[in-house]
Motif scaffolding. Structure first.
Motif, PDB file in Angstrom:
ATOM      1  N   LEU A 295      11.942 -15.729  47.061  1.00 48.85           N
ATOM      2  CA  LEU A 295      12.437 -17.105  47.119  1.00 48.85           C
ATOM      3  C   LEU A 295      13.467 -17.252  48.238  1.00 48.85           C
ATOM      4  O   LEU A 295      13.486 -18.270  48.946  1.00 48.85           O
ATOM      5  CB  LEU A 295      13.067 -17.502  45.776  1.00 48.85           C
ATOM      6  N   ALA A 296      14.316 -16.244  48.413  1.00 48.72           N
ATOM      7  CA  ALA A 296      15.337 -16.289  49.464  1.00 48.72           C
ATOM      8  C   ALA A 296      14.687 -16.377  50.844  1.00 48.72           C
ATOM      9  O   ALA A 296      15.183 -17.062  51.739  1.00 48.72           O
ATOM     10  CB  ALA A 296      16.239 -15.061  49.376  1.00 48.72           C
ATOM     11  N   LYS A 297      13.549 -15.680  51.014  1.00 53.11           N
ATOM     12  CA  LYS A 297      12.837 -15.722  52.300  1.00 53.11           C
ATOM     13  C   LYS A 297      12.308 -17.130  52.590  1.00 53.11           C
ATOM     14  O   LYS A 297      12.083 -17.482  53.744  1.00 53.11           O
ATOM     15  CB  LYS A 297      11.687 -14.724  52.289  1.00 53.11           C
ATOM     16  N   LEU A 298      12.115 -17.905  51.519  1.00 50.79           N
ATOM     17  CA  LEU A 298      11.666 -19.292  51.681  1.00 50.79           C
ATOM     18  C   LEU A 298      12.856 -20.242  51.802  1.00 50.79           C
ATOM     19  O   LEU A 298      12.689 -21.461  51.842  1.00 50.79           O
ATOM     20  CB  LEU A 298      10.807 -19.711  50.473  1.00 50.79           C
ATOM     21  N   GLY A 299      14.056 -19.665  51.818  1.00 51.20           N
ATOM     22  CA  GLY A 299      15.264 -20.489  51.929  1.00 51.20           C
ATOM     23  C   GLY A 299      15.708 -21.096  50.615  1.00 51.20           C
ATOM     24  O   GLY A 299      16.467 -22.062  50.595  1.00 51.20           O
ATOM     25  N   LYS A 300      15.258 -20.513  49.506  1.00 57.77           N
ATOM     26  CA  LYS A 300      15.606 -21.036  48.185  1.00 57.77           C
ATOM     27  C   LYS A 300      16.381 -19.945  47.426  1.00 57.77           C
ATOM     28  O   LYS A 300      15.784 -19.033  46.872  1.00 57.77           O
ATOM     29  CB  LYS A 300      14.345 -21.453  47.428  1.00 57.77           C
TER      30      LYS A 300
ATOM     31  N   LEU B 204      12.109 -26.338  43.616  1.00 51.99           N
ATOM     32  CA  LEU B 204      11.079 -25.317  43.414  1.00 51.99           C
ATOM     33  C   LEU B 204       9.715 -25.902  43.053  1.00 51.99           C
ATOM     34  O   LEU B 204       8.766 -25.148  42.825  1.00 51.99           O
ATOM     35  CB  LEU B 204      11.521 -24.346  42.307  1.00 51.99           C
ATOM     36  N   ASN B 205       9.625 -27.219  43.001  1.00 49.34           N
ATOM     37  CA  ASN B 205       8.344 -27.843  42.679  1.00 49.34           C
ATOM     38  C   ASN B 205       7.275 -27.445  43.692  1.00 49.34           C
ATOM     39  O   ASN B 205       7.485 -27.545  44.908  1.00 49.34           O
ATOM     40  CB  ASN B 205       8.474 -29.373  42.665  1.00 49.34           C
ATOM     41  N   GLY B 206       6.142 -26.987  43.192  1.00 47.72           N
ATOM     42  CA  GLY B 206       5.036 -26.618  44.074  1.00 47.72           C
ATOM     43  C   GLY B 206       5.162 -25.261  44.729  1.00 47.72           C
ATOM     44  O   GLY B 206       4.280 -24.856  45.491  1.00 47.72           O
ATOM     45  N   VAL B 207       6.251 -24.548  44.444  1.00 49.41           N
ATOM     46  CA  VAL B 207       6.435 -23.221  45.053  1.00 49.41           C
ATOM     47  C   VAL B 207       5.553 -22.198  44.351  1.00 49.41           C
ATOM     48  O   VAL B 207       5.497 -22.134  43.122  1.00 49.41           O
ATOM     49  CB  VAL B 207       7.914 -22.774  44.978  1.00 49.41           C
ATOM     50  N   ALA B 208       4.841 -21.399  45.139  1.00 45.73           N
ATOM     51  CA  ALA B 208       4.043 -20.286  44.614  1.00 45.73           C
ATOM     52  C   ALA B 208       4.320 -19.091  45.513  1.00 45.73           C
ATOM     53  O   ALA B 208       4.439 -19.238  46.741  1.00 45.73           O
ATOM     54  CB  ALA B 208       2.558 -20.633  44.612  1.00 45.73           C
ATOM     55  N   LEU B 209       4.457 -17.943  44.918  1.00 43.42           N
ATOM     56  CA  LEU B 209       4.828 -16.749  45.683  1.00 43.42           C
ATOM     57  C   LEU B 209       3.689 -15.747  45.781  1.00 43.42           C
ATOM     58  O   LEU B 209       2.897 -15.598  44.851  1.00 43.42           O
ATOM     59  CB  LEU B 209       6.036 -16.066  45.043  1.00 43.42           C
ATOM     60  N   GLU B 210       3.634 -15.065  46.914  1.00 46.95           N
ATOM     61  CA  GLU B 210       2.735 -13.922  47.085  1.00 46.95           C
ATOM     62  C   GLU B 210       3.610 -12.747  47.498  1.00 46.95           C
ATOM     63  O   GLU B 210       4.267 -12.800  48.539  1.00 46.95           O
ATOM     64  CB  GLU B 210       1.676 -14.205  48.147  1.00 46.95           C
TER      65      GLU B 210
ATOM     66  N   LYS C  75      18.193 -28.994  40.951  1.00 48.54           N
ATOM     67  CA  LYS C  75      17.898 -27.657  41.492  1.00 48.54           C
ATOM     68  C   LYS C  75      16.431 -27.298  41.264  1.00 48.54           C
ATOM     69  O   LYS C  75      15.771 -26.725  42.127  1.00 48.54           O
ATOM     70  CB  LYS C  75      18.796 -26.614  40.824  1.00 48.54           C
ATOM     71  N   ALA C  76      15.943 -27.641  40.083  1.00 48.08           N
ATOM     72  CA  ALA C  76      14.560 -27.313  39.732  1.00 48.08           C
ATOM     73  C   ALA C  76      13.574 -28.034  40.641  1.00 48.08           C
ATOM     74  O   ALA C  76      12.513 -27.490  40.974  1.00 48.08           O
ATOM     75  CB  ALA C  76      14.292 -27.668  38.277  1.00 48.08           C
ATOM     76  N   ALA C  77      13.926 -29.245  41.052  1.00 53.13           N
ATOM     77  CA  ALA C  77      13.023 -30.035  41.892  1.00 53.13           C
ATOM     78  C   ALA C  77      12.736 -29.337  43.215  1.00 53.13           C
ATOM     79  O   ALA C  77      11.652 -29.492  43.794  1.00 53.13           O
ATOM     80  CB  ALA C  77      13.631 -31.415  42.147  1.00 53.13           C
TER      81      ALA C  77
END
Length: 206
Positions: free
Chosen positions: A102-107, A72-78, A68-70
């Motif tokens: 995160l949900a908006k990114l499909g995560k 989110l690798n490289g994810v950065a939020l604004e 699951k953590a993988a």
């Protein structure tokens, strides 16, 4: 008092952890709610035996958490939020807003496993996603002004007013200086005229 946790409690520990808590918190909340049991010698012995038997299961849980953590690798939020002219947020940005972003990114991530110091000003923050006691993902979060255009327009208007006031003050100062200079010239001319005039003759003695 020592408590063996029966479930994950973010900020305190994970299931099967032995934690130290205040007696009131343990007896009045954790134990009655079924979230923990007193860590007696016998309970610790049973826990150790259970963990030994569940080693394979625990390894599988960790592997699932790493999977699951993988994602989110490289994810950065604004995250954009309403901000006052001083840079303060109207409200704050926290775990709930991070989960939404995160949900908006499909995560999809349960907000209950997300921790982040509430952001009350624009700037850079870090959110932590607790998938497992040994698998925690750090996500950079940049909080920006949603109403940046409005803030810029207000700042520009304020600057224009300030500049106009400064120009007016400068013009007034220049006019005052010019008036003082004219007055000084007049006084100098009068002084020169007095010096050039012949002295009056003294009256003759009788």
């Amino acid at each position: 008092m020592e408590i063996i946790l029966k479930e994950d409690i973010i900020g305190l520990g994970f299931k099967n952890d032995i934690v130290n808590v205040k007696s009131g918190y343990g007896r009045n909340y954790l134990i009655p709610q079924g979230k923990g049991v007193i860590a007696s010698p016998m309970a610790k012995k049973i826990l150790a035996e259970n963990l030994k038997q569940q080693a394979h299961k625990l390894a599988a849980q960790k592997a699932a958490a790493e999977e699951k953590a993988a994602v989110l690798n490289g994810v950065a939020l604004e995250i954009a939020a309403k901000v006052s002219a001083t840079g303060q947020l109207y409200g704050s940005v926290g775990a709930a807003q991070v989960a939404e972003a995160l949900a908006k990114l499909g995560k999809e991530v349960d907000r209950k496993i997300i921790t982040m110091k509430d952001a009350k000003k624009i700037g850079d923050y870090v959110a932590l996603v607790h998938y497992h006691k040994e698998v925690i993902v750090e996500i950079p979060v940049k909080v920006v002004a949603e109403n940046a255009a409005e803030l810029k327009a207000a700042a520009d208007a304020e600057e224009a007013i300030r500049a106009a006031a400064d120009a007016k003050a400068a013009a007034a100062a220049a006019a005052e200086a010019e008036e003082a200079a004219d007055e000084e010239e007049v006084l100098e001319a009068l002084g020169a005229a007095e010096e050039a005039a012949p002295a009056e003759e003294a009256p003759a003695e009788a």
